[in-house]
Design a protein around this motif. Structure first.
Motif, PDB file in Angstrom:
ATOM      1  N   ILE A  22       0.858  -1.185   0.000  1.00 23.27           N
ATOM      2  CA  ILE A  22       0.000   0.000   0.000  1.00 23.27           C
ATOM      3  C   ILE A  22       0.891   1.232   0.000  1.00 23.27           C
ATOM      4  O   ILE A  22       1.781   1.364   0.857  1.00 23.27           O
ATOM      5  N   LEU A  23       0.649   2.130  -0.952  1.00 23.42           N
ATOM      6  CA  LEU A  23       1.290   3.445  -0.993  1.00 23.42           C
ATOM      7  C   LEU A  23       0.180   4.456  -0.778  1.00 23.42           C
ATOM      8  O   LEU A  23      -0.803   4.461  -1.524  1.00 23.42           O
ATOM      9  N   THR A  24       0.306   5.309   0.236  1.00 19.40           N
ATOM     10  CA  THR A  24      -0.762   6.262   0.504  1.00 19.40           C
ATOM     11  C   THR A  24      -0.227   7.600   0.971  1.00 19.40           C
ATOM     12  O   THR A  24       0.725   7.664   1.742  1.00 19.40           O
ATOM     13  N   ASP A  25      -0.863   8.644   0.471  1.00 18.71           N
ATOM     14  CA  ASP A  25      -0.597   9.988   0.961  1.00 18.71           C
ATOM     15  C   ASP A  25      -1.231  10.092   2.337  1.00 18.71           C
ATOM     16  O   ASP A  25      -2.248   9.453   2.613  1.00 18.71           O
ATOM     17  N   ILE A  26      -0.643  10.902   3.186  1.00 23.15           N
ATOM     18  CA  ILE A  26      -1.173  11.042   4.538  1.00 23.15           C
ATOM     19  C   ILE A  26      -2.472  11.840   4.547  1.00 23.15           C
ATOM     20  O   ILE A  26      -3.396  11.523   5.275  1.00 23.15           O
ATOM     21  N   ASP A  54       4.312   9.443  14.361  1.00 20.64           N
ATOM     22  CA  ASP A  54       2.943   8.924  14.464  1.00 20.64           C
ATOM     23  C   ASP A  54       2.676   7.849  13.416  1.00 20.64           C
ATOM     24  O   ASP A  54       2.008   6.857  13.689  1.00 20.64           O
ATOM     25  N   SER A  55       3.209   8.043  12.211  1.00 21.96           N
ATOM     26  CA  SER A  55       3.029   7.065  11.138  1.00 21.96           C
ATOM     27  C   SER A  55       3.609   5.712  11.524  1.00 21.96           C
ATOM     28  O   SER A  55       2.992   4.665  11.312  1.00 21.96           O
ATOM     29  N   PHE A  56       4.803   5.737  12.094  1.00 26.48           N
ATOM     30  CA  PHE A  56       5.432   4.479  12.524  1.00 26.48           C
ATOM     31  C   PHE A  56       4.684   3.874  13.713  1.00 26.48           C
ATOM     32  O   PHE A  56       4.534   2.659  13.793  1.00 26.48           O
ATOM     33  N   ASP A  57       4.190   4.720  14.619  1.00 24.21           N
ATOM     34  CA  ASP A  57       3.451   4.231  15.781  1.00 24.21           C
ATOM     35  C   ASP A  57       2.204   3.441  15.390  1.00 24.21           C
ATOM     36  O   ASP A  57       1.838   2.488  16.067  1.00 24.21           O
ATOM     37  N   ILE A  58       1.539   3.849  14.307  1.00 24.65           N
ATOM     38  CA  ILE A  58       0.306   3.147  13.923  1.00 24.65           C
ATOM     39  C   ILE A  58       0.559   1.992  12.963  1.00 24.65           C
ATOM     40  O   ILE A  58      -0.368   1.313  12.563  1.00 24.65           O
ATOM     41  N   GLY A  59       1.828   1.794  12.563  1.00 29.29           N
ATOM     42  CA  GLY A  59       2.149   0.598  11.796  1.00 29.29           C
ATOM     43  C   GLY A  59       2.675   0.783  10.393  1.00 29.29           C
ATOM     44  O   GLY A  59       2.806  -0.194   9.660  1.00 29.29           O
ATOM     45  N   ALA A  60       2.979   2.015   9.976  1.00 34.25           N
ATOM     46  CA  ALA A  60       3.574   2.195   8.649  1.00 34.25           C
ATOM     47  C   ALA A  60       4.975   1.587   8.642  1.00 34.25           C
ATOM     48  O   ALA A  60       5.676   1.607   9.653  1.00 34.25           O
ATOM     49  N   ASN A  61       5.376   1.043   7.502  1.00 30.35           N
ATOM     50  CA  ASN A  61       6.711   0.462   7.376  1.00 30.35           C
ATOM     51  C   ASN A  61       7.741   1.484   6.923  1.00 30.35           C
ATOM     52  O   ASN A  61       8.912   1.379   7.266  1.00 30.35           O
ATOM     53  N   GLU A  62       7.290   2.438   6.109  1.00 30.89           N
ATOM     54  CA  GLU A  62       8.178   3.470   5.565  1.00 30.89           C
ATOM     55  C   GLU A  62       7.423   4.785   5.519  1.00 30.89           C
ATOM     56  O   GLU A  62       6.191   4.805   5.466  1.00 30.89           O
ATOM     57  N   PHE A  63       8.185   5.860   5.473  1.00 26.40           N
ATOM     58  CA  PHE A  63       7.640   7.208   5.429  1.00 26.40           C
ATOM     59  C   PHE A  63       8.509   7.984   4.462  1.00 26.40           C
ATOM     60  O   PHE A  63       9.727   8.017   4.626  1.00 26.40           O
TER      61      PHE A  63
END
Length: 121
Positions: free
Chosen positions: A48-52, A90-99
């Motif tokens: 999944i690739l998603t804009d914030i 916050d992105s990593f805290d909720i489970g994103a793998n990369e930012f």
């Protein structure tokens, strides 16, 4: 490999989709977070690739849904134009793998995708 690309910037979405397709990926692209989430619920994706910041549902909400509601470990890369460190944390805290901060380098994105999917180029 099948990718969902959720990005409301049409030029960026189409250029990334074209680039990834040229590298052999199948890309389903969406300009609205709600539409992307519906596709994620109904299909199987490898990434999944998603804009914030998306219309409908944000990339953060998509990530939370995937991690909490369907307990999937599908790799997720979040894009943002925000330079705020807390957003990345916050992105990593909720489970994103990369930012990845915008502007996005397609070459760097491809390396990160290959790393997450364990693909050798």
């Amino acid at each position: 490999m099948k990718i969902v690309l959720s990005e409301d910037n049409e030029i960026l979405r189409k250029s990334l989709s074209f680039f990834l397709t040229s590298k052999g990926f199948t890309v389903d692209q969406f300009s609205d977070g709600q539409e992307a989430l519906e596709a994620i619920k109904e299909n199987t994706y490898d990434l999944i690739l998603t804009d914030i910041n998306m219309p409908g549902i944000s990339g953060m909400e998509i990530t939370q849904y995937v991690r909490q509601n369907i307990s999937s470990d599908i790799p997720i890369i979040i894009f943002t134009s925000s330079g705020v460190e807390q957003t990345e944390l916050d992105s990593f805290d909720i489970g994103a793998n990369e930012f990845i901060a915008k502007p996005i380098s397609p070459a760097v994105l491809l390396i990160r995708i290959n790393k997450l999917l364990n693909i050798r180029s």
